[in-house]
Design an enzyme around this catalytic site. Structure first.
Site, PDB file in Angstrom:
ATOM      1  CE1 TYR A   1      -3.132  -2.898   0.022  1.00 31.07           C
ATOM      2  CE2 TYR A   1      -3.698  -2.408   2.299  1.00 31.07           C
ATOM      3  CZ  TYR A   1      -3.875  -3.156   1.154  1.00 31.07           C
ATOM      4  OH  TYR A   1      -4.805  -4.174   1.135  1.00 31.07           O
TER       5      TYR A   1
HETATM    6  N1  LIG Z   1      -6.602  -8.021   0.220  1.00 32.75           N
HETATM    7  C1  LIG Z   1      -6.737  -7.241  -0.834  1.00 32.75           C
HETATM    8  O1  LIG Z   1      -6.315  -7.559  -1.967  1.00 32.75           O
HETATM    9  C2  LIG Z   1      -7.409  -5.911  -0.659  1.00 32.75           C
HETATM   10  C3  LIG Z   1      -7.888  -5.213  -1.788  1.00 32.75           C
HETATM   11  C4  LIG Z   1      -8.523  -3.997  -1.568  1.00 32.75           C
HETATM   12  C5  LIG Z   1      -8.635  -3.484  -0.287  1.00 32.75           C
HETATM   13  N2  LIG Z   1      -8.124  -4.174   0.787  1.00 32.75           N
HETATM   14  C6  LIG Z   1      -8.229  -3.663   2.168  1.00 32.75           C
HETATM   15  O2  LIG Z   1      -9.587  -3.349   2.413  1.00 32.75           O
HETATM   16  C7  LIG Z   1      -9.689  -1.979   2.800  1.00 32.75           C
HETATM   17  C8  LIG Z   1     -11.038  -1.427   2.368  1.00 32.75           C
HETATM   18  O3  LIG Z   1     -11.147  -1.375   0.950  1.00 32.75           O
HETATM   19  P1  LIG Z   1     -10.974  -0.031   0.145  1.00 32.75           P
HETATM   20  O4  LIG Z   1     -10.291   0.998   0.994  1.00 32.75           O
HETATM   21  O5  LIG Z   1     -10.332  -0.382  -1.147  1.00 32.75           O
HETATM   22  O6  LIG Z   1     -12.446   0.407  -0.233  1.00 32.75           O
HETATM   23  P2  LIG Z   1     -13.774   0.766   0.596  1.00 32.75           P
HETATM   24  O7  LIG Z   1     -13.616   0.474   2.023  1.00 32.75           O
HETATM   25  O8  LIG Z   1     -14.877   0.133  -0.155  1.00 32.75           O
HETATM   26  O9  LIG Z   1     -13.901   2.353   0.328  1.00 32.75           O
HETATM   27  C9  LIG Z   1     -12.977   3.268   0.806  1.00 32.75           C
HETATM   28  C10 LIG Z   1     -13.440   4.659   0.409  1.00 32.75           C
HETATM   29  O10 LIG Z   1     -14.672   4.952   1.059  1.00 32.75           O
HETATM   30  C11 LIG Z   1     -14.604   6.220   1.691  1.00 32.75           C
HETATM   31  N3  LIG Z   1     -15.398   6.148   2.914  1.00 32.75           N
HETATM   32  C12 LIG Z   1     -15.179   5.375   4.005  1.00 32.75           C
HETATM   33  N4  LIG Z   1     -16.146   5.539   4.912  1.00 32.75           N
HETATM   34  C13 LIG Z   1     -16.997   6.430   4.402  1.00 32.75           C
HETATM   35  C14 LIG Z   1     -18.199   7.018   4.873  1.00 32.75           C
HETATM   36  N5  LIG Z   1     -18.719   6.671   6.059  1.00 32.75           N
HETATM   37  N6  LIG Z   1     -18.822   7.925   4.070  1.00 32.75           N
HETATM   38  C15 LIG Z   1     -18.322   8.265   2.863  1.00 32.75           C
HETATM   39  N7  LIG Z   1     -17.183   7.739   2.361  1.00 32.75           N
HETATM   40  C16 LIG Z   1     -16.538   6.832   3.126  1.00 32.75           C
HETATM   41  C17 LIG Z   1     -13.141   6.462   1.974  1.00 32.75           C
HETATM   42  O11 LIG Z   1     -12.883   7.843   2.009  1.00 32.75           O
HETATM   43  P3  LIG Z   1     -11.588   8.490   2.735  1.00 32.75           P
HETATM   44  O12 LIG Z   1     -10.443   7.582   2.395  1.00 32.75           O
HETATM   45  O13 LIG Z   1     -11.469   9.811   2.106  1.00 32.75           O
HETATM   46  O14 LIG Z   1     -11.851   8.523   4.211  1.00 32.75           O
HETATM   47  C18 LIG Z   1     -12.462   5.750   0.813  1.00 32.75           C
HETATM   48  O15 LIG Z   1     -12.300   6.653  -0.263  1.00 32.75           O
HETATM   49  C19 LIG Z   1      -8.461  -1.325   2.154  1.00 32.75           C
HETATM   50  O16 LIG Z   1      -8.164  -0.064   2.715  1.00 32.75           O
HETATM   51  C20 LIG Z   1      -7.429  -2.385   2.433  1.00 32.75           C
HETATM   52  O17 LIG Z   1      -7.011  -2.304   3.797  1.00 32.75           O
HETATM   53  C21 LIG Z   1      -7.548  -5.399   0.601  1.00 32.75           C
END
Ligand SMILES: NC(=O)c1ccc[n+]([C@@H]2O[C@H](COP(=O)([O-])OP(=O)(O)OC[C@H]3O[C@@H](n4cnc5c(N)ncnc54)[C@H](OP(=O)(O)O)[C@@H]3O)[C@@H](O)[C@H]2O)c1
Length: 335
Positions: free
Chosen positions: A60
């Site tokens: 990341y």
């Molecule tokens: N194992 C894997 O291959 C893999 C792949 C993808 C992700 N992940 C993990 O899973 C985590 C979550 O997935 P993701 O970050 O890709 O996507 P997500 O959780 O679906 O979405 C994150 C986005 O949503 C926004 N957000 C969060 N809470 C919110 C709310 N209450 N209201 C409005 N917007 C909100 C965030 O904004 P802000 O950032 O501006 O706060 C960010 O832009 C990652 O951070 C990572 O740790 C793992």
């Protein structure tokens, strides 16, 4: 906040976990690079709202997310359950080509010596001497699973990690890890894509998680922002950004998404909740041993997200929500 044991481990984790892919910035989260002060404030917000479980990965921001967390955790490491990943590295020491990005070539290597180097690199970047949970970022068929299980179990015995898990895997991979002769503690968590727009992979997985007392951890429950409301559909991102590469950026899905938000609006108004909270509550209702991993960089989003735990949706409401997106759901997502 609610807390649960992480699978078969003795780790007591908040049901909402902080995802820090976005914190790492770089070309996949191109809108902003976070600072150390912002990372510290984010952990303050997590602590205020009872979130003790943090997920990161070496890749990341190619080390940036782990380094920011390392600085933000100074003096309070024991307040948090810290989870990072192994297998994807950019050391140029072999393994299978995974991707090239931001001037780095990332390989996938699940051999014991690579995993040991991954752990040492993460410990150094995060200035700690143990990891609570270590997830194999991309399961891999090229190297013997028994050797990978062997080193993960050795790392537990050595006190370097306390639990381990799998990601981007299939139920058959969980079976293989759990049946390896080297297995002692076994797999505590699987981290897989799961949202109301892509629920099928998770549903295939749930019976296996139940069988092995393994937690199912969602990623992308907000589809990187696309499930936070219709205004998000108007945003534009750089070509390299994850939010320009997932299906929901395509115009052909927007009509379906707008109709779903319209169908969900009366429920949000009646419950006084955001769309984000609604789809998170939907996800939590799908499986009892669910860990809700949400990517957040803004403290305001932490405060908003945790309130999803107060929402109880009836079977009819859950069904109505999914019915609204039935026509645009997809089976596989590659993030
Ligand atoms: N194992 C894997 O291959 C893999 C792949 C993808 C992700 N992940 C993990 O899973 C985590 C979550 O997935 P993701 O970050 O890709 O996507 P997500 O959780 O679906 O979405 C994150 C986005 O949503 C926004 N957000 C969060 N809470 C919110 C709310 N209450 N209201 C409005 N917007 C909100 C965030 O904004 P802000 O950032 O501006 O706060 C960010 O832009 C990652 O951070 C990572 O740790 C793992």
């Amino acid at each position: 906040m609610q807390y649960k044991k992480l699978g078969n481990s003795d780790l007591n984790v908040s049901v909402v976990a902080l995802g820090t892919w976005g914190l790492g910035g770089g070309s996949v989260w191109s809108d902003r690079d976070s600072t150390a002060a912002e990372a510290a404030r984010l952990l303050d917000a997590c602590k205020d709202h009872g979130i003790n479980y943090i997920d990161t990965a070496p890749v990341y921001g190619t080390g940036a997310s782990e380094e920011l967390l390392g600085a933000a955790l100074a003096g309070r490491r024991h307040d948090f359950v810290l989870q990072t990943k192994c297998s994807l590295n950019w050391r140029g020491e072999g393994g299978n080509f995974h991707y090239s990005r931001d001037g780095y070539t990332v390989n996938n290597d699940t051999r014991p010596e690579a995993i040991r180097r991954d752990v040492e690199d993460s410990l150094r970047r995060m200035k700690t001497d143990y990891l609570d949970s270590l997830i194999v970022h991309y399961v891999c068929k090229s190297f013997p699973v028994a050797d990978t299980v062997g080193v993960l179990e050795d790392l537990i015995r050595e006190g370097k990690i306390r639990a381990y898990g799998l990601s981007n895997s299939q139920p058959a991979d969980l079976e293989e890890y759990q049946n390896a002769p080297q297995k002692r503690q076994g797999v505590s968590v699987v981290q897989e894509f799961f949202s109301i727009l892509s629920p099928f992979h998770g549903r295939d997985y749930f019976p296996f998680c139940e069988k092995y007392n393994t937690s199912f951890q969602t990623y992308g429950v907000l589809e990187e922002g696309f499930l936070t409301g219709p205004a998000f559909l108007e945003k534009r991102f750089a070509k390299t950004d994850i939010r320009a590469r997932i299906p929901w950026v395509e115009e052909k899905y927007h009509d379906g998404l707008r109709k779903a938000f319209a169908a969900w609006t009366p429920l949000c108004e009646a419950r006084g909740c955001s769309f984000a909270q609604l789809v998170e509550a939907w996800a939590l209702a799908q499986f009892p041993n669910m860990s809700l991993l949400v990517g957040m960089r803004k403290s305001a989003n932490v405060a908003d997200t945790v309130r999803c735990l107060d929402l109880r949706l009836s079977p009819r409401e859950l069904e109505m929500m999914e019915e609204s997106v039935r026509g645009i759901q997809v089976a596989v997502l590659d993030k």
